[in-house]
Design a protein around this motif. Structure first.
Motif, PDB file in Angstrom:
ATOM      1  N   GLU A   1      58.325  41.822  40.617  1.00 39.45           N
ATOM      2  CA  GLU A   1      59.392  43.130  40.424  1.00 39.45           C
ATOM      3  C   GLU A   1      58.520  44.336  40.983  1.00 39.45           C
ATOM      4  OE1 GLU A   1      62.441  43.738  38.846  1.00 39.45           O
ATOM      5  OE2 GLU A   1      62.694  41.609  38.638  1.00 39.45           O
ATOM      6  N   ASP A   2      57.460  44.489  40.756  1.00 36.80           N
ATOM      7  CA  ASP A   2      56.459  45.464  41.426  1.00 36.80           C
ATOM      8  C   ASP A   2      55.296  45.144  41.724  1.00 36.80           C
ATOM      9  OD1 ASP A   2      55.223  48.000  41.628  1.00 36.80           O
ATOM     10  OD2 ASP A   2      55.965  49.020  39.837  1.00 36.80           O
ATOM     11  N   VAL A   3      55.121  44.844  43.161  1.00 37.36           N
ATOM     12  CA  VAL A   3      54.051  44.457  43.727  1.00 37.36           C
ATOM     13  C   VAL A   3      52.716  45.521  43.526  1.00 37.36           C
ATOM     14  CG1 VAL A   3      54.395  45.111  46.210  1.00 37.36           C
ATOM     15  CG2 VAL A   3      52.961  43.232  45.811  1.00 37.36           C
ATOM     16  N   ASP A   4      53.082  46.518  43.743  1.00 38.68           N
ATOM     17  CA  ASP A   4      52.027  47.674  43.827  1.00 38.68           C
ATOM     18  C   ASP A   4      51.508  47.803  42.355  1.00 38.68           C
ATOM     19  OD1 ASP A   4      52.225  49.076  46.404  1.00 38.68           O
ATOM     20  OD2 ASP A   4      54.158  49.181  45.898  1.00 38.68           O
ATOM     21  N   ALA A   5      52.228  47.573  41.260  1.00 36.87           N
ATOM     22  CA  ALA A   5      51.515  47.626  39.959  1.00 36.87           C
ATOM     23  C   ALA A   5      50.827  46.501  39.695  1.00 36.87           C
ATOM     24  CB  ALA A   5      52.759  47.863  38.866  1.00 36.87           C
ATOM     25  N   LEU A   6      51.387  45.172  40.276  1.00 43.97           N
ATOM     26  CA  LEU A   6      50.596  44.108  40.137  1.00 43.97           C
ATOM     27  C   LEU A   6      49.154  44.184  40.715  1.00 43.97           C
ATOM     28  CD1 LEU A   6      51.473  40.511  39.709  1.00 43.97           C
ATOM     29  CD2 LEU A   6      49.711  40.946  41.493  1.00 43.97           C
ATOM     30  N   PHE A   7      49.215  44.572  41.902  1.00 41.27           N
ATOM     31  CA  PHE A   7      47.763  44.935  42.491  1.00 41.27           C
ATOM     32  C   PHE A   7      46.768  45.844  41.852  1.00 41.27           C
ATOM     33  CE2 PHE A   7      49.205  42.389  46.051  1.00 41.27           C
ATOM     34  CZ  PHE A   7      48.265  42.061  46.923  1.00 41.27           C
ATOM     35  N   LYS A   8      47.401  46.729  41.246  1.00 42.87           N
ATOM     36  CA  LYS A   8      46.689  47.868  40.530  1.00 42.87           C
ATOM     37  C   LYS A   8      45.947  46.914  39.390  1.00 42.87           C
ATOM     38  CE  LYS A   8      48.796  52.141  41.664  1.00 42.87           C
ATOM     39  NZ  LYS A   8      49.737  53.105  41.362  1.00 42.87           N
ATOM     40  N   ARG A   9      46.669  46.132  38.695  1.00 38.41           N
ATOM     41  CA  ARG A   9      46.293  45.363  37.486  1.00 38.41           C
ATOM     42  C   ARG A   9      45.369  44.493  37.950  1.00 38.41           C
ATOM     43  NH1 ARG A   9      50.651  42.688  33.348  1.00 38.41           N
ATOM     44  NH2 ARG A   9      49.145  41.929  31.909  1.00 38.41           N
ATOM     45  N   ALA A  10      45.658  43.545  39.080  1.00 41.51           N
ATOM     46  CA  ALA A  10      45.012  42.481  39.321  1.00 41.51           C
ATOM     47  C   ALA A  10      43.380  42.959  39.946  1.00 41.51           C
ATOM     48  CB  ALA A  10      45.483  41.629  40.621  1.00 41.51           C
ATOM     49  N   GLU A  11      43.411  43.961  40.648  1.00 40.73           N
ATOM     50  CA  GLU A  11      42.154  44.649  41.112  1.00 40.73           C
ATOM     51  C   GLU A  11      41.267  45.120  39.924  1.00 40.73           C
ATOM     52  OE1 GLU A  11      40.620  47.564  44.597  1.00 40.73           O
ATOM     53  OE2 GLU A  11      42.544  47.783  44.056  1.00 40.73           O
ATOM     54  N   ALA A  12      41.728  45.615  39.067  1.00 39.79           N
ATOM     55  CA  ALA A  12      41.066  46.468  37.840  1.00 39.79           C
ATOM     56  C   ALA A  12      40.414  44.825  36.902  1.00 39.79           C
ATOM     57  CB  ALA A  12      42.229  47.027  37.062  1.00 39.79           C
ATOM     58  N   ALA A  13      41.279  43.755  37.073  1.00 44.75           N
ATOM     59  CA  ALA A  13      40.698  42.651  36.513  1.00 44.75           C
ATOM     60  C   ALA A  13      39.582  41.686  37.254  1.00 44.75           C
ATOM     61  CB  ALA A  13      41.959  41.727  36.053  1.00 44.75           C
ATOM     62  N   GLY A  14      39.616  42.185  38.478  1.00 45.50           N
ATOM     63  CA  GLY A  14      38.538  41.589  39.331  1.00 45.50           C
ATOM     64  C   GLY A  14      39.141  40.682  40.494  1.00 45.50           C
ATOM     65  N   ALA A  15      40.312  40.916  40.874  1.00 46.25           N
ATOM     66  CA  ALA A  15      40.544  40.345  42.062  1.00 46.25           C
ATOM     67  C   ALA A  15      40.120  41.251  43.236  1.00 46.25           C
ATOM     68  CB  ALA A  15      42.230  40.411  41.987  1.00 46.25           C
ATOM     69  N   THR A  16      40.014  40.269  44.228  1.00 47.83           N
ATOM     70  CA  THR A  16      39.649  41.033  45.509  1.00 47.83           C
ATOM     71  C   THR A  16      41.092  41.328  46.690  1.00 47.83           C
ATOM     72  OG1 THR A  16      37.449  40.102  45.356  1.00 47.83           O
ATOM     73  CG2 THR A  16      38.047  41.106  47.469  1.00 47.83           C
ATOM     74  N   VAL A  17      41.308  42.449  46.868  1.00 47.46           N
ATOM     75  CA  VAL A  17      42.403  42.793  47.673  1.00 47.46           C
ATOM     76  C   VAL A  17      41.884  42.481  49.238  1.00 47.46           C
ATOM     77  CG1 VAL A  17      43.996  44.533  48.767  1.00 47.46           C
ATOM     78  CG2 VAL A  17      43.224  44.586  46.259  1.00 47.46           C
ATOM     79  N   LYS A  18      42.693  41.563  49.835  1.00 52.77           N
ATOM     80  CA  LYS A  18      42.542  41.005  51.263  1.00 52.77           C
ATOM     81  C   LYS A  18      43.369  41.975  52.267  1.00 52.77           C
ATOM     82  CE  LYS A  18      39.512  38.040  50.450  1.00 52.77           C
ATOM     83  NZ  LYS A  18      38.278  37.787  51.129  1.00 52.77           N
ATOM     84  N   ARG A  19      44.685  42.173  51.562  1.00 54.63           N
ATOM     85  CA  ARG A  19      45.546  42.996  52.313  1.00 54.63           C
ATOM     86  C   ARG A  19      46.415  43.787  51.279  1.00 54.63           C
ATOM     87  NH1 ARG A  19      50.507  42.513  54.248  1.00 54.63           N
ATOM     88  NH2 ARG A  19      50.870  40.408  53.372  1.00 54.63           N
TER      89      ARG A  19
END
Length: 155
Positions: free
Chosen positions: A91-109
């Motif tokens: 539904e909301d890719v931007d919100a998911l990215f914030k959540r994932a990055e805070a949890a330890g994911a590495t943003v590639k793009r």
């Protein structure tokens, strides 16, 4: 009389990723926290090793299990990366990215509006799997997509 069983179980798609992970229990916890994934099934060996688990992100299902090197089943960290990207609409890719990055994911793009009508971004989870999350923003006809694609390469 024999009852016919649906060859594709209810709630499943005909294709879904099956991830091999070093540390499946930790991966399950990460996917819940980072992606809001729901765990629908877990089968553990007496040792605690995850033999099979099933998860869902929205309507996208995937399975995962711990590595089984003796059967040549290894995750991306054990084999030096992956050539597979798991694509999921949310539904909301931007919100998911914030959540994932805070949890330890590495943003590639980071999420970007794309010529094909989606807002899309790519990240890598701590276990080496690469995910492309997208939110559909605009319906684009095949003709318009081809025009935009060509224009993309003439910039």
């Amino acid at each position: 009389m024999t009852t016919r069983v649906n060859p594709i179980p209810d709630g499943y798609k005909s294709a879904m990723p099956y991830l091999s992970v070093a540390g499946a229990a930790a991966a399950i916890a990460f996917y819940k926290e980072a992606f809001g994934a729901e765990e629908t099934l877990r089968l553990e060996e007496p040792s605690g090793k995850v033999a099979h688990a099933e998860m869902r992100i929205g309507t996208a299902s995937f399975s995962l299990a711990d590595e089984y090197p003796e059967m040549n089943i290894r995750g991306p960290k054990s084999i030096g990366g992956t050539g597979v990207i798991i694509q999921v609409y949310v539904e909301d890719v931007d919100a998911l990215f914030k959540r994932a990055e805070a949890a330890g994911a590495t943003v590639k793009r980071a999420p970007t509006d794309e010529f094909y009508g989606d807002r899309s971004g790519t990240l890598e989870d701590p276990f080496g799997h690469v995910w492309m999350f997208q939110s559909h923003k605009e319906d684009v006809s095949p003709e318009e997509m081809k025009r935009r694609f060509a224009a993309f390469f003439t910039k």
